[in-house]
Design a protein around this motif. Structure first.
Motif, PDB file in Angstrom:
ATOM      1  N   LEU A   1       0.835  -1.200   0.000  1.00 56.25           N
ATOM      2  CA  LEU A   1       0.000   0.000   0.000  1.00 56.25           C
ATOM      3  C   LEU A   1       0.869   1.249   0.000  1.00 56.25           C
ATOM      4  O   LEU A   1       0.533   2.252  -0.646  1.00 56.25           O
ATOM      5  CB  LEU A   1      -0.928  -0.016   1.220  1.00 56.25           C
ATOM      6  CG  LEU A   1      -2.002  -1.102   1.204  1.00 56.25           C
ATOM      7  CD1 LEU A   1      -2.644  -1.237   2.579  1.00 56.25           C
ATOM      8  CD2 LEU A   1      -3.068  -0.799   0.158  1.00 56.25           C
ATOM      9  N   LEU A   2       1.983   1.195   0.707  1.00 59.73           N
ATOM     10  CA  LEU A   2       2.926   2.312   0.680  1.00 59.73           C
ATOM     11  C   LEU A   2       3.462   2.513  -0.734  1.00 59.73           C
ATOM     12  O   LEU A   2       3.626   3.656  -1.195  1.00 59.73           O
ATOM     13  CB  LEU A   2       4.071   2.046   1.653  1.00 59.73           C
ATOM     14  CG  LEU A   2       5.209   3.073   1.674  1.00 59.73           C
ATOM     15  CD1 LEU A   2       4.702   4.440   2.120  1.00 59.73           C
ATOM     16  CD2 LEU A   2       6.333   2.602   2.585  1.00 59.73           C
ATOM     17  N   ALA A   3       3.712   1.409  -1.431  1.00 60.20           N
ATOM     18  CA  ALA A   3       4.217   1.483  -2.805  1.00 60.20           C
ATOM     19  C   ALA A   3       3.183   2.062  -3.764  1.00 60.20           C
ATOM     20  O   ALA A   3       3.537   2.475  -4.871  1.00 60.20           O
ATOM     21  CB  ALA A   3       4.660   0.103  -3.279  1.00 60.20           C
ATOM     22  N   SER A   4       1.908   2.075  -3.358  1.00 60.55           N
ATOM     23  CA  SER A   4       0.875   2.701  -4.182  1.00 60.55           C
ATOM     24  C   SER A   4       0.899   4.218  -4.050  1.00 60.55           C
ATOM     25  O   SER A   4       0.317   4.925  -4.871  1.00 60.55           O
ATOM     26  CB  SER A   4      -0.513   2.187  -3.765  1.00 60.55           C
ATOM     27  OG  SER A   4      -0.642   0.794  -3.992  1.00 60.55           O
ATOM     28  N   ALA A   5       1.567   4.705  -2.999  1.00 61.96           N
ATOM     29  CA  ALA A   5       1.596   6.146  -2.748  1.00 61.96           C
ATOM     30  C   ALA A   5       2.960   6.763  -3.027  1.00 61.96           C
ATOM     31  O   ALA A   5       3.049   7.974  -3.222  1.00 61.96           O
ATOM     32  CB  ALA A   5       1.213   6.420  -1.287  1.00 61.96           C
ATOM     33  N   ALA A   6       4.028   5.962  -3.047  1.00 67.10           N
ATOM     34  CA  ALA A   6       5.374   6.507  -3.224  1.00 67.10           C
ATOM     35  C   ALA A   6       6.282   5.435  -3.815  1.00 67.10           C
ATOM     36  O   ALA A   6       5.917   4.257  -3.889  1.00 67.10           O
ATOM     37  CB  ALA A   6       5.931   6.988  -1.886  1.00 67.10           C
ATOM     38  N   LYS A   7       7.462   5.852  -4.241  1.00 64.78           N
ATOM     39  CA  LYS A   7       8.473   4.922  -4.732  1.00 64.78           C
ATOM     40  C   LYS A   7       9.145   4.275  -3.533  1.00 64.78           C
ATOM     41  O   LYS A   7       9.694   4.971  -2.677  1.00 64.78           O
ATOM     42  CB  LYS A   7       9.495   5.665  -5.589  1.00 64.78           C
ATOM     43  CG  LYS A   7      10.508   4.762  -6.273  1.00 64.78           C
ATOM     44  CD  LYS A   7      11.434   5.587  -7.164  1.00 64.78           C
ATOM     45  CE  LYS A   7      12.440   4.698  -7.887  1.00 64.78           C
ATOM     46  NZ  LYS A   7      13.343   5.508  -8.748  1.00 64.78           N
ATOM     47  N   VAL A   8       9.108   2.958  -3.468  1.00 68.66           N
ATOM     48  CA  VAL A   8       9.577   2.230  -2.288  1.00 68.66           C
ATOM     49  C   VAL A   8      10.667   1.241  -2.682  1.00 68.66           C
ATOM     50  O   VAL A   8      10.543   0.536  -3.684  1.00 68.66           O
ATOM     51  CB  VAL A   8       8.407   1.473  -1.614  1.00 68.66           C
ATOM     52  CG1 VAL A   8       8.917   0.616  -0.471  1.00 68.66           C
ATOM     53  CG2 VAL A   8       7.356   2.462  -1.123  1.00 68.66           C
ATOM     54  N   HIS A   9      11.725   1.207  -1.900  1.00 67.96           N
ATOM     55  CA  HIS A   9      12.783   0.219  -2.074  1.00 67.96           C
ATOM     56  C   HIS A   9      12.844  -0.668  -0.833  1.00 67.96           C
ATOM     57  O   HIS A   9      12.694  -0.183   0.297  1.00 67.96           O
ATOM     58  CB  HIS A   9      14.145   0.890  -2.292  1.00 67.96           C
ATOM     59  CG  HIS A   9      14.335   1.403  -3.679  1.00 67.96           C
ATOM     60  ND1 HIS A   9      13.792   2.604  -4.105  1.00 67.96           N
ATOM     61  CD2 HIS A   9      14.991   0.895  -4.762  1.00 67.96           C
ATOM     62  CE1 HIS A   9      14.111   2.814  -5.370  1.00 67.96           C
ATOM     63  NE2 HIS A   9      14.837   1.787  -5.793  1.00 67.96           N
ATOM     64  N   VAL A  10      13.044  -1.961  -1.063  1.00 75.46           N
ATOM     65  CA  VAL A  10      13.131  -2.929   0.025  1.00 75.46           C
ATOM     66  C   VAL A  10      14.468  -3.659  -0.062  1.00 75.46           C
ATOM     67  O   VAL A  10      15.104  -3.708  -1.119  1.00 75.46           O
ATOM     68  CB  VAL A  10      11.968  -3.946  -0.031  1.00 75.46           C
ATOM     69  CG1 VAL A  10      10.631  -3.248   0.156  1.00 75.46           C
ATOM     70  CG2 VAL A  10      11.974  -4.711  -1.361  1.00 75.46           C
ATOM     71  N   ASN A  11      14.869  -4.237   1.064  1.00 75.31           N
ATOM     72  CA  ASN A  11      16.106  -5.012   1.060  1.00 75.31           C
ATOM     73  C   ASN A  11      15.813  -6.464   0.719  1.00 75.31           C
ATOM     74  O   ASN A  11      14.687  -6.820   0.347  1.00 75.31           O
ATOM     75  CB  ASN A  11      16.838  -4.879   2.399  1.00 75.31           C
ATOM     76  CG  ASN A  11      16.008  -5.423   3.560  1.00 75.31           C
ATOM     77  OD1 ASN A  11      15.001  -6.112   3.379  1.00 75.31           O
ATOM     78  ND2 ASN A  11      16.442  -5.131   4.783  1.00 75.31           N
ATOM     79  N   ALA A  12      16.822  -7.323   0.871  1.00 71.50           N
ATOM     80  CA  ALA A  12      16.674  -8.729   0.492  1.00 71.50           C
ATOM     81  C   ALA A  12      15.621  -9.441   1.324  1.00 71.50           C
ATOM     82  O   ALA A  12      15.054 -10.443   0.885  1.00 71.50           O
ATOM     83  CB  ALA A  12      18.012  -9.448   0.617  1.00 71.50           C
ATOM     84  N   ARG A  13      15.334  -8.936   2.527  1.00 69.33           N
ATOM     85  CA  ARG A  13      14.327  -9.566   3.390  1.00 69.33           C
ATOM     86  C   ARG A  13      12.937  -8.979   3.184  1.00 69.33           C
ATOM     87  O   ARG A  13      11.993  -9.393   3.841  1.00 69.33           O
ATOM     88  CB  ARG A  13      14.741  -9.405   4.855  1.00 69.33           C
ATOM     89  CG  ARG A  13      16.014 -10.160   5.218  1.00 69.33           C
ATOM     90  CD  ARG A  13      16.299 -10.016   6.700  1.00 69.33           C
ATOM     91  NE  ARG A  13      16.575  -8.628   7.072  1.00 69.33           N
ATOM     92  CZ  ARG A  13      16.356  -8.131   8.281  1.00 69.33           C
ATOM     93  NH1 ARG A  13      15.811  -8.888   9.213  1.00 69.33           N
ATOM     94  NH2 ARG A  13      16.654  -6.878   8.551  1.00 69.33           N
TER      95      ARG A  13
END
Length: 234
Positions: A150-162
């Motif tokens: 849902l956060l990715a629907s509002a902004a550009k989001v990067h996640v780590n390997a986990r």
């Protein structure tokens, strides 16, 4: 005596000024920092996780801050408490005020997403400054969408390997090298007819069409074999 009093008073004022500085001035540059996720219960922020799927009508908050002493730098995915630092600042957002009173379509949910980039002095890495202001928006996602999606629907989001969120809208920039997370796609609306029924109907039409073609050909051949002015015998 008067001079000694003035010296003592000056020292006291200096000490008071020192302790009146915000804690940001004393923040440890090497302290762990992380994005924490929270869910509002209407009166306070409660800890959540990045993998949690909130129901329709929820209010979710994300904040970047210094993690408490002894807390891991990122604890969104595996820990029971994904909120490793400070909760979002300001007043708790209201779902009706942000999303309105309209209901979500079938197979979807509507959730308020608030983003607090943290204090520029207390929470930011040395040499970095957070964006000028936070975000507050209403997003629509699939019924099983997680707080991270849902956060990715509002902004550009990067996640780590986990799969833990490490950067939002490019902040902090040192963490932007993670994998970009895409928002979960909501299921497409149905056409009203099951696919098997549509396929069966198409097959029936094809059979009827083929039968009509065969009948026309037979009649054409029979007519070609008759002499003009005669009719077939009964």
């Amino acid at each position: 005596m008067l001079r000694a009093y003035r010296v003592a008073a000056g020292a006291a004022i200096g000490a008071a000024a020192l302790f009146s500085f915000p804690c940001s001035a004393l923040a440890d540059p090497g302290a762990a920092r992380a994005w924490g996720v929270w869910q509002s219960d209407g009166t306070a922020w409660l800890a959540a996780t990045a993998a949690y799927s909130p129901p329709d009508g929820s209010v979710i908050g994300w904040r970047f801050s210094v993690a408490p002493d002894g807390a891991p730098a990122v604890a969104q995915d595996g820990a029971p408490d994904g909120a490793v630092g400070e909760s979002p600042g300001g007043e708790l957002p209201s779902f009706p005020a942000v999303c309105g009173k309209d209901t979500a379509a079938s197979g979807h949910k509507r959730v308020v997403v608030a983003v607090d980039f943290g204090d520029g002095d207390a929470d930011a890495y040395p040499g970095e400054r957070p964006p000028g202001q936070g975000m507050l928006t209403c997003v629509t996602g699939a019924e099983d969408a997680t707080t991270a999606q849902l956060l990715a629907s509002a902004a550009k989001v990067h996640v780590n390997a986990r799969g833990a969120v490490v950067a939002v809208s490019g902040y902090p920039s040192r963490e932007e090298g993670g994998t970009e997370l895409t928002a979960a796609a909501a299921p497409a609306a149905g056409s009203g007819l099951p696919a098997t029924l549509i396929a069966g109907g198409a097959g029936a039409v094809a059979l009827l069409t083929a039968g009509a073609v065969v009948t026309v050909r037979r009649r054409s051949r029979a007519a070609a074999g008759r002499r003009p002015g005669t009719f077939p015998h009964p």
